[in-house]
Write a protein that holds these residues in place. Structure first.
Motif, PDB file in Angstrom:
ATOM      1  N   GLY A   1       0.857  -1.209  -0.147  1.00  0.00           N
ATOM      2  CA  GLY A   1      -0.046   0.072   0.003  1.00  0.00           C
ATOM      3  C   GLY A   1       0.681   1.355  -0.081  1.00  0.00           C
ATOM      4  O   GLY A   1       0.268   2.431   0.355  1.00  0.00           O
ATOM      5  N   GLN A   2       2.129   0.996  -0.384  1.00  0.00           N
ATOM      6  CA  GLN A   2       2.838   2.300  -0.107  1.00  0.00           C
ATOM      7  C   GLN A   2       3.065   3.183  -1.574  1.00  0.00           C
ATOM      8  O   GLN A   2       3.396   4.204  -1.885  1.00  0.00           O
ATOM      9  CB  GLN A   2       4.352   1.920  -0.130  1.00  0.00           C
ATOM     10  CG  GLN A   2       4.394   1.446   1.570  1.00  0.00           C
ATOM     11  CD  GLN A   2       6.009   1.175   1.875  1.00  0.00           C
ATOM     12  OE1 GLN A   2       6.566   0.417   0.980  1.00  0.00           O
ATOM     13  NE2 GLN A   2       6.439   1.428   3.069  1.00  0.00           N
ATOM     14  N   LEU A   3       2.652   2.285  -2.756  1.00  0.00           N
ATOM     15  CA  LEU A   3       2.501   2.979  -3.925  1.00  0.00           C
ATOM     16  C   LEU A   3       1.114   2.775  -4.748  1.00  0.00           C
ATOM     17  O   LEU A   3       0.378   1.677  -4.297  1.00  0.00           O
ATOM     18  CB  LEU A   3       3.604   2.481  -4.877  1.00  0.00           C
ATOM     19  CG  LEU A   3       5.110   2.978  -4.564  1.00  0.00           C
ATOM     20  CD1 LEU A   3       5.969   2.249  -5.608  1.00  0.00           C
ATOM     21  CD2 LEU A   3       5.057   4.433  -4.976  1.00  0.00           C
ATOM     22  N   PRO A   4       0.612   3.436  -5.535  1.00  0.00           N
ATOM     23  CA  PRO A   4      -0.847   3.020  -6.260  1.00  0.00           C
ATOM     24  C   PRO A   4      -0.940   1.782  -6.671  1.00  0.00           C
ATOM     25  O   PRO A   4       0.164   1.225  -7.303  1.00  0.00           O
ATOM     26  CB  PRO A   4      -1.102   4.304  -7.246  1.00  0.00           C
ATOM     27  CG  PRO A   4       0.211   5.454  -6.998  1.00  0.00           C
ATOM     28  CD  PRO A   4       1.219   4.558  -6.068  1.00  0.00           C
ATOM     29  N   ALA A   5      -2.093   1.277  -6.514  1.00  0.00           N
ATOM     30  CA  ALA A   5      -2.439  -0.087  -7.111  1.00  0.00           C
ATOM     31  C   ALA A   5      -2.276  -0.225  -8.574  1.00  0.00           C
ATOM     32  O   ALA A   5      -1.982  -1.156  -9.110  1.00  0.00           O
ATOM     33  CB  ALA A   5      -3.666  -0.465  -6.595  1.00  0.00           C
ATOM     34  N   THR A   6      -2.437   0.897  -9.272  1.00  0.00           N
ATOM     35  CA  THR A   6      -2.470   0.988 -10.544  1.00  0.00           C
ATOM     36  C   THR A   6      -1.203   1.345 -11.189  1.00  0.00           C
ATOM     37  O   THR A   6      -1.079   1.515 -12.390  1.00  0.00           O
ATOM     38  CB  THR A   6      -3.663   2.008 -11.157  1.00  0.00           C
ATOM     39  OG1 THR A   6      -3.158   3.198 -10.590  1.00  0.00           O
ATOM     40  CG2 THR A   6      -4.704   1.804 -10.730  1.00  0.00           C
ATOM     41  N   LEU A   7      -0.215   1.630 -10.415  1.00  0.00           N
ATOM     42  CA  LEU A   7       1.244   1.840 -10.901  1.00  0.00           C
ATOM     43  C   LEU A   7       1.661   0.573 -11.813  1.00  0.00           C
ATOM     44  O   LEU A   7       1.557  -0.344 -11.639  1.00  0.00           O
ATOM     45  CB  LEU A   7       2.120   1.807  -9.919  1.00  0.00           C
ATOM     46  CG  LEU A   7       3.646   2.211 -10.138  1.00  0.00           C
ATOM     47  CD1 LEU A   7       3.989   3.926 -10.557  1.00  0.00           C
ATOM     48  CD2 LEU A   7       4.601   2.055  -9.104  1.00  0.00           C
ATOM     49  N   ASN A   8       2.288   1.183 -13.220  1.00  0.00           N
ATOM     50  CA  ASN A   8       2.702   0.233 -14.203  1.00  0.00           C
ATOM     51  C   ASN A   8       4.426  -0.093 -13.571  1.00  0.00           C
ATOM     52  O   ASN A   8       5.090   0.723 -13.979  1.00  0.00           O
ATOM     53  CB  ASN A   8       2.719   0.702 -15.500  1.00  0.00           C
ATOM     54  CG  ASN A   8       3.044  -0.269 -16.508  1.00  0.00           C
ATOM     55  OD1 ASN A   8       4.415  -0.876 -16.307  1.00  0.00           O
ATOM     56  ND2 ASN A   8       2.672  -0.236 -17.662  1.00  0.00           N
ATOM     57  N   CYS A   9       4.436  -1.288 -12.980  1.00  0.00           N
ATOM     58  CA  CYS A   9       5.645  -1.275 -12.254  1.00  0.00           C
ATOM     59  C   CYS A   9       6.816  -1.701 -13.113  1.00  0.00           C
ATOM     60  O   CYS A   9       8.038  -1.038 -12.930  1.00  0.00           O
ATOM     61  CB  CYS A   9       5.578  -2.526 -11.193  1.00  0.00           C
ATOM     62  SG  CYS A   9       4.492  -2.193  -9.995  1.00  0.00           S
TER      63      CYS A   9
ATOM     64  N   SER B   1       2.584  10.464 -10.982  1.00  0.00           N
ATOM     65  CA  SER B   1       2.396  10.558 -12.293  1.00  0.00           C
ATOM     66  C   SER B   1       1.426   9.725 -13.023  1.00  0.00           C
ATOM     67  O   SER B   1       1.350   8.655 -12.979  1.00  0.00           O
ATOM     68  CB  SER B   1       3.821  10.293 -12.900  1.00  0.00           C
ATOM     69  OG  SER B   1       3.761  10.348 -14.338  1.00  0.00           O
ATOM     70  N   PRO B   2       0.246  10.556 -13.831  1.00  0.00           N
ATOM     71  CA  PRO B   2      -0.526   9.749 -14.368  1.00  0.00           C
ATOM     72  C   PRO B   2      -0.157   8.792 -15.761  1.00  0.00           C
ATOM     73  O   PRO B   2      -0.530   7.733 -15.914  1.00  0.00           O
ATOM     74  CB  PRO B   2      -1.389  10.597 -14.860  1.00  0.00           C
ATOM     75  CG  PRO B   2      -1.392  11.697 -14.294  1.00  0.00           C
ATOM     76  CD  PRO B   2       0.114  11.822 -13.910  1.00  0.00           C
ATOM     77  N   ALA B   3       1.163   9.013 -16.168  1.00  0.00           N
ATOM     78  CA  ALA B   3       2.026   8.450 -17.249  1.00  0.00           C
ATOM     79  C   ALA B   3       2.460   7.271 -16.875  1.00  0.00           C
ATOM     80  O   ALA B   3       2.715   6.307 -17.727  1.00  0.00           O
ATOM     81  CB  ALA B   3       2.751   9.299 -17.870  1.00  0.00           C
ATOM     82  N   LEU B   4       2.458   6.940 -15.453  1.00  0.00           N
ATOM     83  CA  LEU B   4       3.019   5.799 -14.953  1.00  0.00           C
ATOM     84  C   LEU B   4       2.009   4.785 -14.465  1.00  0.00           C
ATOM     85  O   LEU B   4       2.377   3.956 -13.903  1.00  0.00           O
ATOM     86  CB  LEU B   4       4.008   6.164 -13.856  1.00  0.00           C
ATOM     87  CG  LEU B   4       5.394   6.501 -14.337  1.00  0.00           C
ATOM     88  CD1 LEU B   4       6.126   6.700 -13.052  1.00  0.00           C
ATOM     89  CD2 LEU B   4       6.011   5.885 -15.304  1.00  0.00           C
ATOM     90  N   ARG B   5       0.541   5.074 -14.958  1.00  0.00           N
ATOM     91  CA  ARG B   5      -0.389   4.189 -14.471  1.00  0.00           C
ATOM     92  C   ARG B   5      -0.916   3.353 -15.620  1.00  0.00           C
ATOM     93  O   ARG B   5      -0.790   3.623 -16.776  1.00  0.00           O
ATOM     94  CB  ARG B   5      -1.738   5.012 -14.169  1.00  0.00           C
ATOM     95  CG  ARG B   5      -1.260   6.038 -12.850  1.00  0.00           C
ATOM     96  CD  ARG B   5      -1.214   5.422 -11.427  1.00  0.00           C
ATOM     97  NE  ARG B   5      -1.086   6.338 -10.630  1.00  0.00           N
ATOM     98  CZ  ARG B   5       0.310   6.868 -10.147  1.00  0.00           C
ATOM     99  NH1 ARG B   5       1.339   6.541 -10.778  1.00  0.00           N
ATOM    100  NH2 ARG B   5       0.330   7.660  -9.411  1.00  0.00           N
ATOM    101  N   ASP B   6      -1.404   2.272 -15.189  1.00  0.00           N
ATOM    102  CA  ASP B   6      -2.015   1.190 -16.272  1.00  0.00           C
ATOM    103  C   ASP B   6      -3.231   2.003 -16.634  1.00  0.00           C
ATOM    104  O   ASP B   6      -3.931   2.588 -16.014  1.00  0.00           O
ATOM    105  CB  ASP B   6      -2.360  -0.107 -15.419  1.00  0.00           C
ATOM    106  CG  ASP B   6      -1.176  -1.029 -15.300  1.00  0.00           C
ATOM    107  OD1 ASP B   6      -0.208  -1.057 -16.117  1.00  0.00           O
ATOM    108  OD2 ASP B   6      -1.369  -1.492 -14.100  1.00  0.00           O
ATOM    109  N   ALA B   7      -3.293   1.579 -18.139  1.00  0.00           N
ATOM    110  CA  ALA B   7      -4.586   2.354 -18.721  1.00  0.00           C
ATOM    111  C   ALA B   7      -5.854   1.821 -18.007  1.00  0.00           C
ATOM    112  O   ALA B   7      -6.041   0.630 -17.729  1.00  0.00           O
ATOM    113  CB  ALA B   7      -4.495   2.125 -20.344  1.00  0.00           C
TER     114      ALA B   7
END
Length: 211
Positions: A152-160, A205-211
């Motif tokens: 839970g330290q980074l957004p669940a939708t982060l494109n790792c 950053s929205p650019a680092l999220r999964d679509a």
């Protein structure tokens, strides 16, 4: 007697590594011959071949020696039982940047990697080994980021995968830039702020999220 022989062998190996580090830094990797390293280390070429198959393996050993002091932090950030993987990753990245300026050995090896490592034909599979090394780093960073997401330290939708690639390039670029222009500012003094800016990007950053 056996113990002393092992100690002497390890001392010789360290002499060879120290000499290779100096000569690679002075002449560049491709223009350094094993004979140059043997002379600088005060050993025979046979002694070098006893410890290392070739110049590429010797170069790899320098990289491994550079990474070893930070391996515990790297493993902690990847561990499922670590309660604060993002904190461990932050500490690791700060130390990576600080060591480039504060540790003379780390600085020399970093300069070799960034500015004095030429992928010429006589070095054979060095380019492939470096590609493997970088891909391994990306994979380990991605594992740390996924661990932080799971905690839970980074957004669940982060494109790792994308985030790991970006993080690696950011840290690599900071080191390369500072090594060329060290008079511009202190990398060690700004390390915490630079790493926190990177973590802010991962969080927001929205650019680092999964679509």
């Amino acid at each position: 007697m056996v113990r002393r022989t092992k100690e002497e062998a390890e001392e010789t190996r360290l002499q060879i590594l120290d000499a290779a580090e100096r000569i690679f830094h002075d002449k560049g990797v491709s223009r350094t011959a094993l004979a140059d390293i043997a002379t600088a280390a005060g050993v025979s070429r046979g002694a070098i071949y006893w410890h290392f198959q070739n110049k590429v393996e010797l170069f790899q050993a320098l990289i491994d020696r550079l990474r070893l002091p930070l391996e515990d932090l790297a493993q902690a950030s990847e561990s499922d039982v670590e309660p604060n993987p993002l904190g461990r990753l932050r500490e690791l990245l700060i130390r990576v940047l600080q060591r480039v300026e504060q540790d003379p050995q780390c600085r020399r090896v970093s300069e070799i990697l960034q500015h004095k490592c030429e992928y010429t034909d006589d070095l054979g599979d060095l380019r492939q080994k470096m590609q493997t090394f970088h891909l391994e780093c990306d994979q380990r960073i991605e594992k740390s980021l996924r661990n932080a997401v799971n905690k839970g330290q980074l957004p669940a939708t982060l494109n790792c995968q994308r985030a790991a690639f970006s993080l690696h390039a950011y840290i690599d670029g900071l080191q390369a830039h500072w090594l060329l222009c060290p008079q511009q500012h202190s990398l060690a003094e700004q390390a915490e702020s630079l790493v926190d800016a990177l973590l802010d990007m991962l969080r927001s950053s929205p650019a680092l999220r999964d679509a």
